[in-house]
Design an enzyme around this catalytic site. Structure first.
Site, short mmCIF file in Angstrom:
data_model
loop_
_atom_site.label_atom_id
_atom_site.label_comp_id
_atom_site.label_asym_id
_atom_site.label_seq_id
_atom_site.Cartn_x
_atom_site.Cartn_y
_atom_site.Cartn_z
N GLY A 18 0.76 -1.30 0.04
CA GLY A 18 -0.25 0.00 -0.03
C GLY A 18 0.58 1.18 0.18
O GLY A 18 0.47 2.37 0.33
N SER A 19 1.96 1.14 -0.45
CA SER A 19 2.91 2.61 -0.37
C SER A 19 2.15 3.62 -1.52
O SER A 19 2.29 4.85 -1.16
CB SER A 19 4.19 2.20 -0.70
OG SER A 19 4.53 1.97 -1.99
N MET A 97 -3.56 -6.81 -7.00
CA MET A 97 -3.16 -7.98 -8.08
C MET A 97 -4.04 -8.80 -8.71
O MET A 97 -4.10 -10.05 -8.58
CB MET A 97 -1.91 -8.94 -7.24
CG MET A 97 -1.05 -8.06 -6.69
SD MET A 97 0.00 -7.21 -7.83
CE MET A 97 1.08 -8.62 -8.47
N ARG A 98 -5.13 -8.26 -9.35
CA ARG A 98 -6.20 -8.96 -10.06
C ARG A 98 -6.38 -8.35 -11.10
O ARG A 98 -6.51 -7.14 -11.34
CB ARG A 98 -7.39 -9.17 -9.30
CG ARG A 98 -7.37 -10.28 -8.13
CD ARG A 98 -8.57 -10.06 -7.27
NE ARG A 98 -8.10 -10.84 -6.07
CZ ARG A 98 -8.27 -12.34 -5.89
NH1 ARG A 98 -8.93 -12.75 -6.87
NH2 ARG A 98 -7.87 -12.83 -4.84
N ASN A 114 -4.61 2.54 -13.07
CA ASN A 114 -3.91 1.61 -12.66
C ASN A 114 -2.38 2.49 -12.72
O ASN A 114 -2.31 3.07 -13.46
CB ASN A 114 -3.79 0.46 -13.36
CG ASN A 114 -2.82 -0.63 -12.60
OD1 ASN A 114 -2.80 -0.75 -11.53
ND2 ASN A 114 -2.19 -1.58 -13.58
N HIS A 116 1.54 1.06 -13.15
CA HIS A 116 2.38 -0.17 -13.48
C HIS A 116 3.63 0.24 -13.58
O HIS A 116 4.14 1.30 -14.08
CB HIS A 116 1.72 -0.47 -14.89
CG HIS A 116 2.38 -1.72 -15.59
ND1 HIS A 116 2.20 -3.00 -14.89
CD2 HIS A 116 3.39 -1.91 -16.33
CE1 HIS A 116 2.94 -3.85 -15.45
NE2 HIS A 116 3.76 -3.24 -16.27
N ASP A 148 -8.37 -1.10 -19.26
CA ASP A 148 -9.37 -1.56 -20.17
C ASP A 148 -9.32 -3.11 -19.98
O ASP A 148 -8.86 -3.63 -18.95
CB ASP A 148 -9.02 -1.10 -21.58
CG ASP A 148 -7.56 -1.51 -22.20
OD1 ASP A 148 -7.09 -2.58 -21.62
OD2 ASP A 148 -7.48 -1.22 -23.09
N ASP A 152 -2.65 -4.27 -18.69
CA ASP A 152 -1.91 -3.05 -18.89
C ASP A 152 -1.91 -2.44 -20.48
O ASP A 152 -0.92 -1.91 -20.64
CB ASP A 152 -0.46 -3.52 -18.48
CG ASP A 152 -0.80 -4.07 -16.89
OD1 ASP A 152 -1.16 -3.48 -16.21
OD2 ASP A 152 0.21 -5.04 -16.85
N GLU A 181 6.60 6.33 -8.83
CA GLU A 181 5.21 5.97 -8.79
C GLU A 181 4.17 6.85 -8.04
O GLU A 181 3.42 7.42 -8.07
CB GLU A 181 4.99 4.67 -8.43
CG GLU A 181 5.61 3.46 -9.38
CD GLU A 181 5.34 2.16 -8.89
OE1 GLU A 181 4.32 1.75 -8.27
OE2 GLU A 181 6.08 1.09 -9.08
C1 GRF Z 1 3.60 -1.15 -7.39
O1 GRF Z 1 5.11 -1.24 -7.87
C2 GRF Z 1 2.87 -0.83 -8.55
O2 GRF Z 1 3.20 -0.38 -9.63
C3 GRF Z 1 2.48 -2.36 -8.96
O3 GRF Z 1 2.46 -2.91 -7.65
C4 GRF Z 1 3.24 -2.18 -6.65
C5 GRF Z 1 2.46 -2.18 -5.49
O4 GRF Z 1 3.31 -1.53 -4.44
N1 GRF Z 1 1.17 -2.37 -9.53
P1 GRF Z 1 2.28 -0.75 -3.15
O5 GRF Z 1 1.28 -1.81 -2.84
O6 GRF Z 1 1.72 0.47 -3.72
O7 GRF Z 1 3.55 -0.21 -2.28
#
Ligand code: GRF
Length: 201
Positions: A18-19, A97-98, A114, A116, A148, A152, A181
């Protein structure tokens, strides 16, 4: 039109650490037109749920059904009902992760984004940093995109690049990308909430 009085109501969907969610919440002074309404995890023990609760956010575990990698069927309908009850304008996937399927996509058309960890269209899917290093790429990065029905593949909203350094390994590279990110997620939310980027109606 989003304003301080009529905020962009977002739900952040996570599966673990959840960062990215935390980065958005910590930067909320920069997002006066955004309300983080809830954080949802498909994993009961996601560390991100604890973080969100420490910020006094509604943070819930919603079981995602029998499939490991997709959200479908009854569980998907539960997600939709939960999000609709809270009048969510935008779903922000942040390490969820789905694969999101047609039910959720059509309930929130053009309203799911999303993050990525690659410079899409390079390296959709998993293990992006390992793949960039194996290919001797000179740079890596991250992308915010609309979701979509592909993996990705949705329209790209913003990207940031970082150099790949000598003696990099996947963890070091992942940390360097992760910092970016955290920046771009807030930037994109700011643009959406200031009506600079349009989302679905
Ligand atoms: C991140 O690298 C994001 O790009 C990917 O999963 C990771 C999630 O990290 N989809 P966090 O849970 O936000 O720390």
């Amino acid at each position: 039109m989003y304003t301080k009085e009529n905020k962009l109501r977002i739900a952040i969907l996570i599966s673990g650490r959840g960062s990215n969610m935390e980065a958005i919440v910590r930067r909320r002074v920069m997002l006066p037109n955004v309300e983080v309404v809830c954080v949802i995890s498909d994993q009961e023990d996601a560390h991100g749920l604890t973080i969100a609760r420490n910020f006094n956010l509604e943070a819930v575990y919603l079981p995602a059904g029998p499939f490991k990698t997709k959200l479908e069927g009854e569980a998907e309908q539960n997600y939709i009902a939960f999000l609709k009850e809270r009048n969510i304008d935008l779903i922000c996937l942040a390490g969820f992760m789905r694969i999101v399927k047609s039910g959720l996509l059509s309930a929130f058309p053009g309203r799911i984004i999303n993050i990525h960890p690659s410079i899409l269209p390079l390296y959709p899917g998993l293990h992006t940093h390992e793949r960039a290093l194996a290919n001797n790429d000179k740079e890596a990065g991250c992308t915010i995109h609309f979701v979509d029905s592909g993996t990705d593949t949705g329209a790209i909203l913003r990207q940031r690049r970082v150099p790949i350094l000598e003696r990099d390994n996947p963890d070091k590279l992942a940390n360097r990308v992760l910092k970016q990110e955290h920046i771009i997620y807030t930037e994109v939310l700011k643009d959406i909430s200031e009506n600079i980027i349009s989302i679905g109606k």
